[in-house]
Motif scaffolding. Structure first.
Motif, short mmCIF file in Angstrom:
data_model
loop_
_atom_site.label_atom_id
_atom_site.label_comp_id
_atom_site.label_asym_id
_atom_site.label_seq_id
_atom_site.Cartn_x
_atom_site.Cartn_y
_atom_site.Cartn_z
N GLN A 105 3.76 6.79 -2.80
CA GLN A 105 2.89 6.64 -1.64
C GLN A 105 1.53 7.25 -1.92
OE1 GLN A 105 4.91 8.16 1.87
NE2 GLN A 105 6.71 6.89 1.49
N ARG A 106 0.53 6.77 -1.18
CA ARG A 106 -0.85 7.25 -1.27
C ARG A 106 -1.49 6.96 -2.65
NH1 ARG A 106 1.94 10.74 1.81
NH2 ARG A 106 1.17 11.09 3.90
N ASN A 110 0.54 0.39 -2.71
CA ASN A 110 0.56 -0.26 -1.39
C ASN A 110 -0.64 -1.17 -1.20
OD1 ASN A 110 1.47 -0.73 1.39
ND2 ASN A 110 -0.33 0.46 1.94
N GLN A 140 0.66 7.44 10.00
CA GLN A 140 0.43 7.11 8.59
C GLN A 140 0.40 5.60 8.40
OE1 GLN A 140 3.06 9.11 5.80
NE2 GLN A 140 2.64 7.62 4.21
N ALA A 144 -2.88 3.14 7.51
CA ALA A 144 -2.84 2.25 6.35
C ALA A 144 -3.14 0.80 6.76
CB ALA A 144 -1.48 2.34 5.66
N ARG A 195 -10.49 6.64 -8.72
CA ARG A 195 -9.66 7.53 -7.92
C ARG A 195 -9.83 8.95 -8.39
NH1 ARG A 195 -6.08 5.12 -4.52
NH2 ARG A 195 -6.05 2.88 -4.71
#
Length: 196
Positions: A105-106, A110, A140, A144, A195
Motif C-alpha cells: 500500500q501507498r 494501486n 484512506q 485514494a 518518489r
C-alpha cells in the motif's frame, strides 16, 4: 460475456483473472497487517479465502463481476480487485472489492492498477462511466479515489448492513468518459514523478 476475462500488465502490477490457484498467496496477503480486522471494510480472513474466490467466480459466471488477482511484477499475488455491478447495456462498471496487502500500500501499485482498469474500461470496452463505492468512514479509500480524479456523486445513507451490526453509509464516486483524458494524464504524471 462483457467484459471478458483479460490480463492487464504494467510496470508495477499485473492484473490476472482470479483463480483458486491464487488462494495460498492471498491468504498470506490478507494476514499481512491483519486487514480482515478493519471494521469499515470487508477483506476475507485467510481461512475464508477459497470461499471468497469461489463467490467472486460465481458472480463472474452470472455476468455480474470480473475478478482479478493483483500481482507484483514477479507474479506474487498481493490482493484482489474487480469490475462489479456490470451494466453491459449501458456500458458501465464499478471498480471495487479491492484490497492489497499492507506492505504494497501507498506505492505505485494501486495507481497503476487503477490506470490499467480505467484504460481498459474506457479505451477497450467503451464505457460511458466507471463508478467507485466505499464506506463513508473509509478515509484512506476515499482519499485514494479522489486522487484518481473521481468526483463524489453522493452518499447513500444507511445503504447496507455490513453484517456486524453496523449500517454502512456508502460514498459513491464516478469518472465519466469525457473526464478520462484528464484523469489518464494525472495518473500518468503520478506514476512518472520521482518518489521520495
Amino acid at each position: 460475456m462483457w467484459p471478458a476475462p483479460v490480463t492487464l500488465t504494467g510496470d508495477h502490477v499485473t492484473l490476472a483473472p482470479l483463480s483458486l490457484d491464487h488462494a495460498p498467496a492471498l491468504k498470506k496477503a490478507s494476514a499481512d497487517g491483519e486487514l480482515h480486522r478493519l471494521w469499515y471494510t470487508w477483506i476475507p480472513k485467510p481461512a475464508d479465502m477459497e470461499d471468497e474466490i469461489n463467490r467472486r467466480l460465481s458472480l463472474q459466471k452470472a455476468g455480474a463481476m470480473l475478478p482479478f488477482c493483483v500481482m507484483t511484477p514477479d507474479g506474487t499475488p498481493v490482493g484482489m480487485t474487480t469490475y462489479m455491478n456490470i451494466d453491459a447495456a449501458n456500458k458501465r462498471v464499478e471498480i471495487g472489492s479491492t484490497w492489497y496487502r499492507s506492505s504494497v500500500q501507498r506505492g505505485p501499485l494501486n495507481t497503476e492498477a487503477k490506470r490499467l482498469l480505467l484504460s481498459h474500461a474506457f479505451d477497450d470496452l467503451g464505457c460511458i462511466a466507471v463508478e467507485f463505492r466505499t464506506h463513508f468512514m473509509n478515509h484512506q479509500s476515499r482519499a485514494a479515489i479522489e486522487r484518481l480524479g473521481a468526483k463524489l456523486d453522493g452518499v447513500l445513507r444507511s445503504h447496507m448492513d455490513q453484517g456486524n451490526g453496523v449500517l454502512r453509509d456508502t460514498a459513491v464516486y464516478s469518472i465519466i468518459a469525457s473526464e478520462w483524458p484528464a484523469v489518464r494524464a494525472n495518473l500518468t504524471w503520478r506514476l512518472e514523478k520521482p518518489r521520495k
